[in-house]
Design a protein around this motif. Structure first.
Motif, PDB file in Angstrom:
ATOM      1  N   VAL A 172      -7.694  29.687 -12.995  1.00 12.44           N
ATOM      2  CA  VAL A 172      -8.970  29.553 -13.694  1.00 12.44           C
ATOM      3  C   VAL A 172      -9.830  28.509 -12.981  1.00 12.44           C
ATOM      4  N   ILE A 230      -6.213  37.433 -15.397  1.00  8.99           N
ATOM      5  CA  ILE A 230      -5.835  36.410 -16.364  1.00  8.99           C
ATOM      6  C   ILE A 230      -4.933  36.989 -17.450  1.00  8.99           C
ATOM      7  N   LYS A 240      -9.973  33.907 -13.521  1.00  8.15           N
ATOM      8  CA  LYS A 240     -10.903  33.730 -14.641  1.00  8.15           C
ATOM      9  C   LYS A 240     -11.909  32.647 -14.316  1.00  8.15           C
ATOM     10  N   TYR A 292      -5.077  25.258 -15.749  1.00  7.96           N
ATOM     11  CA  TYR A 292      -6.045  26.112 -15.058  1.00  7.96           C
ATOM     12  C   TYR A 292      -5.626  26.394 -13.621  1.00  7.96           C
ATOM     13  N   GLY A 336     -15.462  31.334 -21.817  1.00 10.96           N
ATOM     14  CA  GLY A 336     -14.779  32.090 -20.783  1.00 10.96           C
ATOM     15  C   GLY A 336     -15.524  33.373 -20.434  1.00 10.96           C
TER      16      GLY A 336
END
Length: 352
Positions: A323, A182, A345, A318, A42
């Motif tokens: 994400v 996030i 993210k 996600y 990440g």
């Protein structure tokens, strides 16, 4: 057998450049080390600040990346809690274990080791196909947790510490989260998971607000700071019991403080610039018995984070969190999208 060289993103602090390159594969795990084949890594907001030169890191070129899920490729002779082939996540933080702060139990505030040992900041990290890490920082993932989910364990461990600092928080509390990155989204999901149903996210960016609405949590309101101020103007009795700042922005911190009800708590989660100051009323702290709390890193919370991620799967898709997955070669696009706020993210898929 591992290849002799591997793909990696290496950062040079002197030139402030992140380079997609080839480097030697780490081999020969020491007795207390583990070598990992990275699956997902990440990109943290701290990583973006490092790339911009706003946060210090190793003076030597370093492979970045401190959030990771991986498969164990090699273990040292003294390692018994994980084996080759296990799916794992990694706590990147390490203390010196000897200073007064560490031996008093506040090791997350250690002033010695973070400047030398943090994975992906002071030593090579997870933006690569393989990574060498101390074995005692490796946590085995439970059956049923995917590697794609496992990469969320590190940010969730910081969220878990936030709730450790805040608790107890009474049922029926109104919880304000300022900042919809996030961490803000994970804080909101965790609040809901713990039973809270009056949750507000305040975020100036419409793009980030749109992402937070995808959480689709009953009882969650996503508003702009102006809408929050308008609510207070219409109803002077409006207030919150808990304010979690995930932005590090002084206006958000001050707004959260001013909205606290008697007995309320403000926790500083987002990282502000070292030289900025916020204004609060000591009289209000006295009169309303308010608490202002700090929250740094993830002491003794990684196992909690693994449990949270395992138990919150339906909330941590996600698509819901905002994400987006990239390849290492797409690092420029990933960083640009984070800066624009079009995603909450970026995660690199390295070896799923």
């Amino acid at each position: 057998m591992a290849p002799l060289s591997m793909e990696a993103l290496q950062y040079d602090r002197k030139s402030l450049t992140l380079t997609h390159t080839k480097v030697p594969v780490p081999t020969g795990a020491d007795r207390s080390e583990v070598i990992l084949k990275i699956a997902y890594a990440g990109v943290c907001g701290t990583d973006v600040h490092i790339i911009e030169g706003r946060v210090p890191c190793s003076s030597s070129p370093v492979i970045m990346g401190h959030e990771m899920s991986a498969v164990v490729a090699e273990v040292g002779s003294s390692v018994f809690h994980v084996s080759v082939g296990d799916h794992v996540a990694v706590d990147p933080n390490r203390s010196c274990h000897t200073c007064h702060v560490c031996t008093s139990g506040l090791y997350n505030a250690c002033q010695v080791s973070p400047t030398r040992d943090t994975i992906g900041i002071m030593r090579d990290g997870a933006f690569a196909q393989y990574c060498r890490v101390p074995a005692d920082q490796v946590y085995k993932l439970p059956p049923g947790m995917t590697l794609k989910e496992g990469v969320l364990c590190e940010p969730m461990s910081c969220v878990a510490h936030c709730w450790d600092r805040l608790n107890p928080v009474a049922m029926g509390s109104t919880i304000l989260i300022t900042g919809a990155g996030i961490i803000g989204n994970l804080c909101a999901a965790t609040a809901f998971h713990q039973g809270h149903r009056d949750i507000i996210i305040s975020e100036p960016s419409e793009g980030r607000r749109a992402i937070s609405r995808k959480l689709d949590l009953p009882g969650l309101r996503v508003v702009s700071p102006a809408e929050l101020q308008a609510t207070k103007a219409k109803n002077p009795d409006f207030g919150v019991d808990v304010a979690i700042d995930c932005s590090g922005a002084v206006p958000a911190l001050e707004a959260g403080f001013e909205l606290l009800k008697p007995g309320g708590k403000l926790i500083v989660f987002g990282i502000a610039a070292p030289d900025v100051k916020m204004r609060i009323s000591p009289y209000d702290v006295y009169k309303k018995e308010l608490s202002v709390l700090g929250n740094t890193m993830n002491p003794f919370t990684f196992n909690k984070a693994v449990s949270f991620v395992s138990g919150m799967k339906s909330m941590l898709g996600y698509d819901k969190l905002g994400v987006r997955v990239f390849k290492l070669s797409q690092y420029k696009e990933a960083v640009d999208e984070l800066k624009k706020g079009s995603i909450s993210k970026a995660v690199f898929e390295i070896a799923a």
